[in-house]
Design a protein around this motif. Structure first.
Motif, PDB file in Angstrom:
ATOM      1  N   ILE A  73       0.858  -1.200   0.000  1.00 20.54           N
ATOM      2  CA  ILE A  73       0.000   0.000   0.000  1.00 20.54           C
ATOM      3  C   ILE A  73       0.896   1.255   0.000  1.00 20.54           C
ATOM      4  O   ILE A  73       0.704   2.190  -0.783  1.00 20.54           O
ATOM      5  N   GLU A  74       1.889   1.248   0.889  1.00 15.91           N
ATOM      6  CA  GLU A  74       2.767   2.417   1.043  1.00 15.91           C
ATOM      7  C   GLU A  74       3.566   2.685  -0.231  1.00 15.91           C
ATOM      8  O   GLU A  74       3.665   3.830  -0.690  1.00 15.91           O
ATOM      9  N   THR A 129      -1.141  -0.134   8.580  1.00 11.46           N
ATOM     10  CA  THR A 129      -1.014  -1.080   9.684  1.00 11.46           C
ATOM     11  C   THR A 129      -2.174  -2.067   9.643  1.00 11.46           C
ATOM     12  O   THR A 129      -3.337  -1.652   9.626  1.00 11.46           O
ATOM     13  N   VAL A 130      -1.842  -3.365   9.612  1.00  5.48           N
ATOM     14  CA  VAL A 130      -2.881  -4.388   9.723  1.00  5.48           C
ATOM     15  C   VAL A 130      -3.247  -4.475  11.204  1.00  5.48           C
ATOM     16  O   VAL A 130      -2.418  -4.824  12.048  1.00  5.48           O
ATOM     17  N   ASP A 149      -9.497  -7.540   3.169  1.00  4.88           N
ATOM     18  CA  ASP A 149      -9.743  -8.083   1.832  1.00  4.88           C
ATOM     19  C   ASP A 149     -10.115  -6.990   0.820  1.00  4.88           C
ATOM     20  O   ASP A 149     -10.476  -7.266  -0.322  1.00  4.88           O
ATOM     21  N   ALA A 150     -10.008  -5.713   1.260  1.00  3.58           N
ATOM     22  CA  ALA A 150     -10.342  -4.618   0.340  1.00  3.58           C
ATOM     23  C   ALA A 150      -9.143  -3.701   0.095  1.00  3.58           C
ATOM     24  O   ALA A 150      -9.305  -2.524  -0.231  1.00  3.58           O
ATOM     25  N   VAL A 151      -7.930  -4.243   0.262  1.00  2.67           N
ATOM     26  CA  VAL A 151      -6.750  -3.365   0.152  1.00  2.67           C
ATOM     27  C   VAL A 151      -6.198  -3.253  -1.268  1.00  2.67           C
ATOM     28  O   VAL A 151      -5.300  -2.458  -1.518  1.00  2.67           O
ATOM     29  N   LYS A 170      -5.263   4.414  -5.037  1.00  2.00           N
ATOM     30  CA  LYS A 170      -6.508   5.209  -4.918  1.00  2.00           C
ATOM     31  C   LYS A 170      -6.297   6.404  -3.983  1.00  2.00           C
ATOM     32  O   LYS A 170      -6.753   7.513  -4.264  1.00  2.00           O
ATOM     33  N   MET A 171      -5.606   6.153  -2.867  1.00  3.05           N
ATOM     34  CA  MET A 171      -5.345   7.261  -1.929  1.00  3.05           C
ATOM     35  C   MET A 171      -4.498   8.339  -2.597  1.00  3.05           C
ATOM     36  O   MET A 171      -4.740   9.536  -2.447  1.00  3.05           O
ATOM     37  N   ALA A 172      -3.491   7.896  -3.354  1.00  4.99           N
ATOM     38  CA  ALA A 172      -2.604   8.854  -4.020  1.00  4.99           C
ATOM     39  C   ALA A 172      -3.388   9.682  -5.036  1.00  4.99           C
ATOM     40  O   ALA A 172      -3.182  10.899  -5.171  1.00  4.99           O
ATOM     41  N   GLU A 173      -4.333   9.030  -5.732  1.00  4.92           N
ATOM     42  CA  GLU A 173      -5.138   9.762  -6.727  1.00  4.92           C
ATOM     43  C   GLU A 173      -5.989  10.844  -6.054  1.00  4.92           C
ATOM     44  O   GLU A 173      -6.134  11.955  -6.567  1.00  4.92           O
TER      45      GLU A 173
END
Length: 312
Positions: free
Chosen positions: A229-230, A250-251, A281-283, A289-292
């Protein structure tokens, strides 16, 4: 495969990391003999210029990667935060190890926390990300550049060049340095978002099925989820190592994944920040998406200005 060579920098932390991985690999693969090959990198030679001005963290990798591509080593062990999001042809990010403490820490001989620092106190860091966040918490502080390995940085603190310095908690823990300074204050993730991959080791390997199979034993599933993700976030923003970007996933114990991100100007006057929690299960593509979302809010323009400020 009977023998494996790990290419490593000669710094104390790099050697600790490589020795640690060597021990794990030999334990997991009876009969395998692992040796270290020390490589001096440009980042180790140029100590009088801020990293951002000479090309950022990738400077510690180039010569190590060349050593691997020449066939003189099959693996390299890196602090994952130093590994660019794009890998050269012929090399892969074969494994990501279980994460150590991913927070930043403030070290000081006189002051127990960031709040305890007096007005105008001198804080040492060469990271634009840390500079941005400490100044948005405490605009009254004076930030001074800090280069060199962990021992050098701590020595400069003890000699009184700085009132406090900021380092990664993971490095301090790995080198057993908690007792070497009067105060070690881990900074809460909500106050200072770490660099992508901070606290994890990235195992870079040559693209060889036998080597990749051996490296796979070092993989930690949750850390792979977090750091993917990072790394996707940074990759989508096209932010190299020398721009002020913090991102941390963080999980959580309840199966959710909490991701926090921040970008801004090195002087802390303007920042964009967001935090998102989704089920494990939605990662998929969460970092992108966050970056966008950040890009829609002007993150690229902000980072371009940040880079201009940094090079002045």
């Amino acid at each position: 495969m009977k023998k494996l060579v790990i290419a490593t920098r000669g710094s104390k932390l790099a050697l600790w990391q490589s020795e640690h991985i060597k021990a794990v690999l030999e334990e997991q693969n009876p009969g395998l003999e692992v040796s270290l090959k020390i490589v001096v990198t440009s980042g180790d030679k140029i100590l009088d210029v801020p990293l951002a001005k000479i090309g950022g963290k990738g400077l510690f990798l180039k010569e190590i990667e060349e050593t691997m591509l020449k066939g003189e080593a099959q693996l390299a062990v890196h602090s994952l935060k130093d590994v660019p999001t794009q890998m050269p042809d012929g090399l892969l990010l074969a494994a990501i190890t279980e994460r150590e403490d991913d927070r930043d820490a403030m070290l000081s001989e006189k002051y127990a926390s960031v709040d305890a620092l007096p007005e105008g106190a001198v804080v040492g860091t060469s990271s634009l990300r840390r500079r941005m966040q400490i100044l948005s918490l405490r605009p009254d502080l004076t930030i001074k550049d800090l280069r060199g390995n962990v021992d050098t940085r701590i020595r400069k603190l003890k000699e009184g060049d700085y009132d406090a310095i900021i380092l990664a908690s993971a490095g301090i823990n790995r080198l057993g340095l908690l007792d070497s300074v009067e105060y070690v204050y881990p900074i809460a993730l909500g106050d200072m978002v770490p660099a992508m991959g901070q606290g994890a080791l990235g195992i870079e390997a040559v693209d060889d099925p036998e080597v990749l199979e051996i490296a796979r034993g070092l993989e930690d599933t949750n850390t792979r989820i977090e750091t993917t993700i990072e790394r996707d976030f940074v990759d989508t923003l096209q932010g190299g190592c020398q721009v002020p970007i913090g991102v941390n996933a963080t999980v959580l114990e309840n199966g959710q994944v909490l991701t926090q991100a921040i970008v801004g100007l090195p002087d802390g006057t303007e920042v964009l920040a967001e935090s998102v929690e989704v089920p494990k299960d939605a990662v998929d593509n969460l970092g992108r998406k966050m970056a966008e979302t950040f890009i829609e809010q002007g993150a690229r323009e902000l980072l371009a200005r940040a880079e201009e400020m940094a090079f002045k």
